[in-house]
Write an enzyme that holds these catalytic residues in place. Structure first.
Site, short mmCIF file in Angstrom:
data_model
loop_
_atom_site.label_atom_id
_atom_site.label_comp_id
_atom_site.label_asym_id
_atom_site.label_seq_id
_atom_site.Cartn_x
_atom_site.Cartn_y
_atom_site.Cartn_z
CG ASP A 11 2.80 4.80 4.44
OD1 ASP A 11 2.01 5.47 3.73
OD2 ASP A 11 2.41 4.11 5.40
CB ILE A 12 2.22 8.82 0.19
CG1 ILE A 12 2.15 10.28 -0.26
CG2 ILE A 12 0.84 8.18 0.27
CD1 ILE A 12 1.69 10.47 -1.69
CB VAL A 38 -2.13 5.27 -2.63
CG1 VAL A 38 -2.88 5.87 -3.81
CG2 VAL A 38 -1.50 6.37 -1.80
CG ASP A 39 -8.96 6.06 -2.65
OD1 ASP A 39 -9.02 7.03 -1.87
OD2 ASP A 39 -9.93 5.70 -3.34
CE1 TYR A 42 -9.28 2.58 -10.92
CE2 TYR A 42 -8.63 4.80 -11.42
CZ TYR A 42 -9.51 3.92 -10.81
OH TYR A 42 -10.59 4.40 -10.12
#
Length: 166
Positions: free
Chosen positions: A8-9, A31-32, A119
């Site tokens: 998990d970033i 993620v954003d 996207y």
């Protein structure tokens, strides 16, 4: 130096993590949304002062409640068949993020899989583009920024592993 990890970033203690943002920079899904949620409302407040971000460009903020020191926000291209400069725009996400990291004297940066979620950028092409852009930046820029490619899922991890020759 390039490293590949699956995690998990938002949990990484680095100089910067990269947010695959939308043009408004005001949060979204994937993620954003995870980065905005983990960072707290102060990140949204700072992003409101940035007047958005164009596709392929990058902007830097503090990281607030995240373990990282900074968040570099970049807007990946929406895939529309490959005839609208999508690959160059995606490469620019990596190059412009690394350029900011270099300008700020950062030594470590982590990238998610930009544009491969909602996207719809083809994952193999996205990985190849990302790795090529980072390697070219490192070769040309004489920078010693440690780059981590962070994959949340098994599929992206296997793709990056293949392209990095692990």
């Amino acid at each position: 130096m390039i490293e590949l990890i699956q995690t998990d970033i938002t949990k990484l203690e680095l100089d910067a993590i990269v947010n695959a943002a939308n043009r408004s920079l005001l949060g979204g899904g994937g993620v954003d949304g995870a980065i905005h949620s983990a960072a707290g409302s102060e990140l949204l407040d700072e992003c409101k002062t940035l007047n958005g971000c164009d596709t392929g460009e990058a902007k830097i903020t503090k990281a607030y409640k995240l373990a990282a020191k900074h968040v570099i926000h970049t807007v990946g291209p929406v895939w529309s068949g490959g005839n609208n400069n999508e690959r160059d725009l995606l490469a620019n996400c990596y190059i412009n993020s690394l350029t900011l990291a270099k300008q700020y004297g950062l030594e470590t940066i982590a990238f998610p899989n930009i544009s491969t979620g909602v996207y719809h950028f083809p994952k193999q092409l996205a990985a190849e583009t990302a790795i090529t852009a980072v390697k070219e930046f490192q070769a040309e820029g004489g920078t010693h920024i440690k780059v981590l490619f962070v994959c949340f899922d098994d599929e992206n991890y296997r793709i990056y592993e293949k392209f990095l020759g692990k």
